[in-house]
Write a protein that holds these residues in place. Structure first.
Motif, PDB file in Angstrom:
ATOM      1  N   TRP A  67       0.845  -1.184   0.000  1.00 21.74           N
ATOM      2  CA  TRP A  67       0.000   0.000   0.000  1.00 21.74           C
ATOM      3  C   TRP A  67       0.883   1.237   0.000  1.00 21.74           C
ATOM      4  O   TRP A  67       1.552   1.538   0.980  1.00 21.74           O
ATOM      5  N   ASN A  68       0.932   1.900  -1.131  1.00 19.46           N
ATOM      6  CA  ASN A  68       1.702   3.128  -1.321  1.00 19.46           C
ATOM      7  C   ASN A  68       3.154   2.956  -0.870  1.00 19.46           C
ATOM      8  O   ASN A  68       3.722   3.787  -0.174  1.00 19.46           O
ATOM      9  N   GLU A 110      -3.436   0.868  -9.302  1.00 24.33           N
ATOM     10  CA  GLU A 110      -3.456  -0.344  -8.489  1.00 24.33           C
ATOM     11  C   GLU A 110      -3.434  -1.568  -9.393  1.00 24.33           C
ATOM     12  O   GLU A 110      -4.080  -1.591 -10.431  1.00 24.33           O
ATOM     13  N   GLN A 170      -1.408  -7.493  -4.376  1.00 22.35           N
ATOM     14  CA  GLN A 170      -1.984  -6.169  -4.590  1.00 22.35           C
ATOM     15  C   GLN A 170      -0.895  -5.132  -4.419  1.00 22.35           C
ATOM     16  O   GLN A 170      -0.093  -5.212  -3.490  1.00 22.35           O
ATOM     17  N   ASN A 171      -0.894  -4.146  -5.314  1.00 21.00           N
ATOM     18  CA  ASN A 171       0.060  -3.050  -5.212  1.00 21.00           C
ATOM     19  C   ASN A 171      -0.679  -1.754  -5.532  1.00 21.00           C
ATOM     20  O   ASN A 171      -1.095  -1.542  -6.667  1.00 21.00           O
ATOM     21  N   PHE A 172      -0.863  -0.910  -4.516  1.00 17.73           N
ATOM     22  CA  PHE A 172      -1.552   0.368  -4.659  1.00 17.73           C
ATOM     23  C   PHE A 172      -0.531   1.490  -4.564  1.00 17.73           C
ATOM     24  O   PHE A 172       0.390   1.442  -3.749  1.00 17.73           O
ATOM     25  N   ARG A 173      -0.729   2.543  -5.363  1.00 22.02           N
ATOM     26  CA  ARG A 173       0.171   3.698  -5.294  1.00 22.02           C
ATOM     27  C   ARG A 173      -0.618   4.952  -5.660  1.00 22.02           C
ATOM     28  O   ARG A 173      -1.323   4.991  -6.658  1.00 22.02           O
TER      29      ARG A 173
END
Length: 174
Positions: free
Chosen positions: A56-57, A140, A168-171
């Motif tokens: 996450w970010n 994401e 999961q990869n959120f930015r």
């Protein structure tokens, strides 16, 4: 060796990705207590990697419970506006044929319930308040895997989610 209908795989992955994204971002906005139900069970794989992996970010979160707690306790109001969605089959036989609940157990069957999917999403998220809160861009990426407990038909198992987050990869982008 399993045979695949590429058109069918593309259609199923696109529908699965769209349905997942609609439900998932709705949960982040208004049903945060359900977030953990979107993820595969915690597992340490043979190569030592832990799934689900949630970044996450730029921060690796230790588990789904931490992610849900962050959204329930620390995140302000959020409203997601998905502006771009792209889905592709990552592995057409991610789940073994004999692991599909209610499946045929045959390698060439149930492909639409066995593949893993990569879903790339971008858009904006409004934070803090619905009308005038800060607007941030985001990107994401998800790897979705089939839920082996999802059964075809009716009954309690049919209500389970068909696809679960493995990675999961959120930015924030802006």
């Amino acid at each position: 060796m399993a045979r695949f209908d590429q058109h069918m795989l593309t259609t199923v992955s696109g529908e699965a990705g769209e349905n997942f994204v609609d439900a998932y971002y709705t949960a982040l906005q208004s049903s945060r207590h359900t977030i953990s139900s979107y993820y595969c069970p915690h597992e340490v794989q043979t190569d030592g990697k832990v799934v689900p992996a949630i970044i996450w970010n730029g921060n690796l979160l230790p588990d789904v419970a931490s992610f849900q707690k962050m959204f329930e306790n620390d995140m302000p109001y959020t409203h997601y506006d998905v502006q771009s969605l792209d889905c592709h089959v990552l592995n057409p036989t991610s789940l073994a044929a004999d692991k599909v609940q209610g499946g045929s157990g045959v390698e060439d069957k149930d492909i639409e319930r066995r593949m893993s999917i990569v879903v790339a999403v971008s858009g904006s998220v409004r934070l803090e308040e619905p009308q005038k809160g800060p607007l941030r861009g985001f990107s994401e990426t998800f790897v979705l895997v089939p839920n082996p407990e999802k059964a075809v038909g009716k009954g309690p198992k049919a209500e389970k989610k068909g696809w679960l987050v493995q990675n999961q990869n959120f930015r924030y982008t802006v």
